[in-house]
Design a protein around this motif. Structure first.
Motif, PDB file in Angstrom:
ATOM      1  N   LYS A 110       2.985  -7.178  -4.497  1.00 42.32           N
ATOM      2  CA  LYS A 110       3.201  -6.769  -3.112  1.00 42.32           C
ATOM      3  C   LYS A 110       1.946  -6.949  -2.258  1.00 42.32           C
ATOM      4  O   LYS A 110       1.812  -6.315  -1.212  1.00 42.32           O
ATOM      5  N   GLY A 111       1.059  -7.852  -2.699  1.00 40.97           N
ATOM      6  CA  GLY A 111      -0.127  -8.161  -1.918  1.00 40.97           C
ATOM      7  C   GLY A 111       0.045  -9.476  -1.178  1.00 40.97           C
ATOM      8  O   GLY A 111       1.154  -9.852  -0.786  1.00 40.97           O
ATOM      9  N   GLN A 112      -1.063 -10.207  -1.001  1.00 36.95           N
ATOM     10  CA  GLN A 112      -0.999 -11.495  -0.320  1.00 36.95           C
ATOM     11  C   GLN A 112      -0.340 -12.540  -1.219  1.00 36.95           C
ATOM     12  O   GLN A 112      -0.454 -12.482  -2.438  1.00 36.95           O
ATOM     13  N   PRO A 113       0.369 -13.524  -0.609  1.00 40.01           N
ATOM     14  CA  PRO A 113       1.027 -14.556  -1.411  1.00 40.01           C
ATOM     15  C   PRO A 113       0.022 -15.365  -2.213  1.00 40.01           C
ATOM     16  O   PRO A 113      -1.107 -15.604  -1.777  1.00 40.01           O
ATOM     17  N   GLY A 114       0.439 -15.790  -3.413  1.00 41.39           N
ATOM     18  CA  GLY A 114      -0.393 -16.664  -4.221  1.00 41.39           C
ATOM     19  C   GLY A 114      -0.397 -18.077  -3.663  1.00 41.39           C
ATOM     20  O   GLY A 114       0.457 -18.453  -2.862  1.00 41.39           O
ATOM     21  N   LEU A 115      -1.366 -18.877  -4.115  1.00 44.25           N
ATOM     22  CA  LEU A 115      -1.475 -20.267  -3.684  1.00 44.25           C
ATOM     23  C   LEU A 115      -1.064 -21.209  -4.804  1.00 44.25           C
ATOM     24  O   LEU A 115      -1.375 -20.969  -5.978  1.00 44.25           O
ATOM     25  N   TYR A 116      -0.358 -22.276  -4.420  1.00 43.85           N
ATOM     26  CA  TYR A 116       0.048 -23.325  -5.364  1.00 43.85           C
ATOM     27  C   TYR A 116       0.766 -22.754  -6.580  1.00 43.85           C
ATOM     28  O   TYR A 116       0.476 -23.088  -7.720  1.00 43.85           O
ATOM     29  N   GLY A 117       1.695 -21.858  -6.343  1.00 43.45           N
ATOM     30  CA  GLY A 117       2.494 -21.310  -7.428  1.00 43.45           C
ATOM     31  C   GLY A 117       1.833 -20.167  -8.157  1.00 43.45           C
ATOM     32  O   GLY A 117       2.399 -19.654  -9.135  1.00 43.45           O
ATOM     33  N   GLY A 118       0.668 -19.730  -7.706  1.00 42.90           N
ATOM     34  CA  GLY A 118       0.006 -18.606  -8.336  1.00 42.90           C
ATOM     35  C   GLY A 118       0.713 -17.297  -8.041  1.00 42.90           C
ATOM     36  O   GLY A 118       1.533 -17.197  -7.119  1.00 42.90           O
ATOM     37  N   GLN A 119       0.400 -16.275  -8.823  1.00 43.41           N
ATOM     38  CA  GLN A 119       1.028 -14.976  -8.636  1.00 43.41           C
ATOM     39  C   GLN A 119       0.628 -14.353  -7.293  1.00 43.41           C
ATOM     40  O   GLN A 119      -0.483 -14.576  -6.810  1.00 43.41           O
ATOM     41  N   ASP A 120       1.550 -13.589  -6.716  1.00 44.70           N
ATOM     42  CA  ASP A 120       1.209 -12.825  -5.523  1.00 44.70           C
ATOM     43  C   ASP A 120       0.241 -11.713  -5.896  1.00 44.70           C
ATOM     44  O   ASP A 120       0.241 -11.224  -7.027  1.00 44.70           O
ATOM     45  N   GLY A 121      -0.579 -11.327  -4.951  1.00 45.39           N
ATOM     46  CA  GLY A 121      -1.498 -10.223  -5.179  1.00 45.39           C
ATOM     47  C   GLY A 121      -0.752  -8.900  -5.289  1.00 45.39           C
ATOM     48  O   GLY A 121       0.469  -8.833  -5.168  1.00 45.39           O
ATOM     49  N   ASP A 122      -1.491  -7.834  -5.506  1.00 46.42           N
ATOM     50  CA  ASP A 122      -0.892  -6.515  -5.695  1.00 46.42           C
ATOM     51  C   ASP A 122      -1.229  -5.593  -4.523  1.00 46.42           C
ATOM     52  O   ASP A 122      -2.186  -5.837  -3.784  1.00 46.42           O
ATOM     53  N   ALA A 123      -0.442  -4.560  -4.370  1.00 50.64           N
ATOM     54  CA  ALA A 123      -0.761  -3.487  -3.424  1.00 50.64           C
ATOM     55  C   ALA A 123      -1.436  -2.371  -4.202  1.00 50.64           C
ATOM     56  O   ALA A 123      -0.897  -1.888  -5.204  1.00 50.64           O
ATOM     57  N   LEU A 124      -2.638  -1.985  -3.771  1.00 47.78           N
ATOM     58  CA  LEU A 124      -3.386  -0.909  -4.414  1.00 47.78           C
ATOM     59  C   LEU A 124      -3.313   0.316  -3.508  1.00 47.78           C
ATOM     60  O   LEU A 124      -3.786   0.288  -2.375  1.00 47.78           O
ATOM     61  N   VAL A 125      -2.697   1.375  -4.003  1.00 51.26           N
ATOM     62  CA  VAL A 125      -2.426   2.560  -3.197  1.00 51.26           C
ATOM     63  C   VAL A 125      -3.266   3.727  -3.711  1.00 51.26           C
ATOM     64  O   VAL A 125      -3.033   4.218  -4.822  1.00 51.26           O
ATOM     65  N   LYS A 126      -4.225   4.165  -2.903  1.00 49.30           N
ATOM     66  CA  LYS A 126      -5.060   5.308  -3.290  1.00 49.30           C
ATOM     67  C   LYS A 126      -4.416   6.594  -2.793  1.00 49.30           C
ATOM     68  O   LYS A 126      -4.061   6.714  -1.631  1.00 49.30           O
ATOM     69  N   VAL A 127      -4.289   7.565  -3.700  1.00 50.20           N
ATOM     70  CA  VAL A 127      -3.612   8.820  -3.394  1.00 50.20           C
ATOM     71  C   VAL A 127      -4.637   9.909  -3.098  1.00 50.20           C
ATOM     72  O   VAL A 127      -5.592  10.108  -3.851  1.00 50.20           O
ATOM     73  N   SER A 128      -4.437  10.600  -1.986  1.00 49.35           N
ATOM     74  CA  SER A 128      -5.220  11.790  -1.659  1.00 49.35           C
ATOM     75  C   SER A 128      -4.265  12.982  -1.627  1.00 49.35           C
ATOM     76  O   SER A 128      -3.183  12.896  -1.046  1.00 49.35           O
ATOM     77  N   VAL A 129      -4.661  14.092  -2.278  1.00 52.00           N
ATOM     78  CA  VAL A 129      -3.813  15.280  -2.342  1.00 52.00           C
ATOM     79  C   VAL A 129      -4.443  16.391  -1.509  1.00 52.00           C
ATOM     80  O   VAL A 129      -5.601  16.759  -1.723  1.00 52.00           O
ATOM     81  N   ARG A 130      -3.685  16.900  -0.549  1.00 51.11           N
ATOM     82  CA  ARG A 130      -4.176  17.989   0.310  1.00 51.11           C
ATOM     83  C   ARG A 130      -4.282  19.302  -0.461  1.00 51.11           C
ATOM     84  O   ARG A 130      -3.482  19.569  -1.376  1.00 51.11           O
ATOM     85  N   GLU A 131      -5.244  20.119  -0.077  1.00 50.93           N
ATOM     86  CA  GLU A 131      -5.376  21.448  -0.678  1.00 50.93           C
ATOM     87  C   GLU A 131      -4.204  22.322  -0.253  1.00 50.93           C
ATOM     88  O   GLU A 131      -3.677  22.187   0.854  1.00 50.93           O
ATOM     89  N   HIS A 132      -3.819  23.229  -1.132  1.00 46.25           N
ATOM     90  CA  HIS A 132      -2.715  24.151  -0.864  1.00 46.25           C
ATOM     91  C   HIS A 132      -3.270  25.551  -0.633  1.00 46.25           C
ATOM     92  O   HIS A 132      -4.323  25.908  -1.150  1.00 46.25           O
ATOM     93  N   ARG A 133      -2.537  26.350   0.132  1.00 46.28           N
ATOM     94  CA  ARG A 133      -3.023  27.685   0.500  1.00 46.28           C
ATOM     95  C   ARG A 133      -3.092  28.632  -0.694  1.00 46.28           C
ATOM     96  O   ARG A 133      -4.021  29.439  -0.804  1.00 46.28           O
ATOM     97  N   THR A 134      -2.124  28.583  -1.592  1.00 45.95           N
ATOM     98  CA  THR A 134      -2.082  29.550  -2.701  1.00 45.95           C
ATOM     99  C   THR A 134      -2.083  28.907  -4.076  1.00 45.95           C
ATOM    100  O   THR A 134      -2.202  29.602  -5.089  1.00 45.95           O
ATOM    101  N   LEU A 135      -1.932  27.576  -4.130  1.00 48.14           N
ATOM    102  CA  LEU A 135      -1.806  26.884  -5.408  1.00 48.14           C
ATOM    103  C   LEU A 135      -2.974  25.936  -5.606  1.00 48.14           C
ATOM    104  O   LEU A 135      -3.369  25.220  -4.683  1.00 48.14           O
TER     105      LEU A 135
END
Length: 318
Positions: A193-218
């Motif tokens: 799910k990244g940029q298209p590959g060239l000359y039949g190469g594989q497409d790139g990947d999507a790298l998704v960094k996760v941030s988790v918000r602090e919770h009030r009681t947990l």
């Protein structure tokens, strides 16, 4: 054929340095390259022209001859008997060929030119490819399959969302599934799910960094969850059975009579599922909190309490 000044084609002055010429060509090549504009013949023609212009001006010998008027914009001698080229430099013809007319190549390394290896390095840095000699046209030698570039995204989740898992849609429209128990700072890879590959190469990947918000009681610590649980004064004094719908599943436990704020209970296996598929624990800390109903009866409650001002609670505090 109309004159095409190589300086004008690259958009640089006649006094431009080699570095400025190279930089100008990189920007134009990246914009006009056939891989970027596969169905645009005009861009392809422009790409050929600026490449030939770069080949002429990046060759110290050719540039000096062009500036002195010994050769024209196509690298051909204006006077067969003038300049250092002499006769027969390419199959009996005069001077050098830069590929301006037919775009036949990028010239040789001799005399300080931008040789094929230099051009391979240049296009490798432009398009992230490990290429061989780039000769014989706009695509010659650059047809090795190459994986497309990865694209980076960031997603912010609440703590409960991170514990249950789910799906989010990225700005690109790609849907990313984050697993149950995804951690703050974790990067998920969505292949193809990244940029298209060239000359039949594989497409790139999507790298998704996760941030988790602090919770009030947990709070999450490793695979354990820590919960600050408010209980009423009556529950603290009389005891109670507590039932909660946690993101990791429903839990039920008893608060013993006479419990106080700060008391902790450990519920085994009610935390986050770890890499070994085993769950951590849920640690519940009690916090006595007066309800509105209890506050309305405060005078009555106070009258029934022993006459003690809490000095014993503060003894040895500091």
């Amino acid at each position: 054929m109309a004159t095409k000044n190589p300086y004008d084609l690259l958009g640089v002055s006649k006094s431009a340095t080699d570095k400025e010429i190279r930089s100008a060509y990189r920007k134009l090549a990246k914009k006009l390259h056939p891989d970027v504009n596969p169905d645009d013949d005009k861009s392809g023609d422009r790409f050929k022209e600026v490449t030939a212009a770069y080949n002429l001006l990046s060759n110290e010998d050719l540039r000096r001859q062009y500036d002195s008027g010994a050769i024209d914009d196509q690298g051909q001698q204006r006077n067969p008997y003038a300049g250092a080229g002499g006769f027969g430099s390419r199959g009996g013809g005069p001077g050098y060929e830069t590929g301006f007319g037919g775009f036949e190549g990028f010239g040789g390394r001799g005399r300080g030119g931008a040789g094929q290896d230099d051009m391979s390095d240049l296009f490798g840095s432009l398009f992230g490819m490990n290429t061989g000699p780039f000769a014989g046209g706009a695509r010659g030698g650059m047809n090795r399959p190459s994986k497309g570039a990865d694209v980076q995204y960031s997603v912010v989740l609440s703590l409960p969302e991170s514990l249950t898992g789910g799906t989010r849609q990225l700005p690109s429209g790609t849907k990313v599934h984050f697993p149950e128990g995804v951690r703050d700072g974790q990067t998920l890879r969505v292949r193809g799910k990244g940029q298209p590959g060239l000359y039949g190469g594989q497409d790139g990947d999507a790298l998704v960094k996760v941030s988790v918000r602090e919770h009030r009681t947990l709070l999450r610590r490793g695979d354990d969850l820590h919960l600050q649980l408010p209980i009423s004064l009556k529950e603290a004094l009389s005891g109670a059975t507590i039932r909660l719908d946690m993101p990791t599943g429903a839990v039920s436990f008893k608060v013993s009579p006479g419990s106080n704020t700060g008391k902790k209970m450990r519920l085994k296996g009610k935390g986050v599922k770890g890499k070994d598929k085993k769950r951590g624990n849920l640690i519940v800390e009690l916090v006595i909190t007066l309800t509105d109903a209890e506050l309305t009866k405060s005078d009555d409650i106070i009258s029934r309490l022993p006459d003690e001002n809490g000095e014993s609670l503060r003894k040895g505090l500091i």
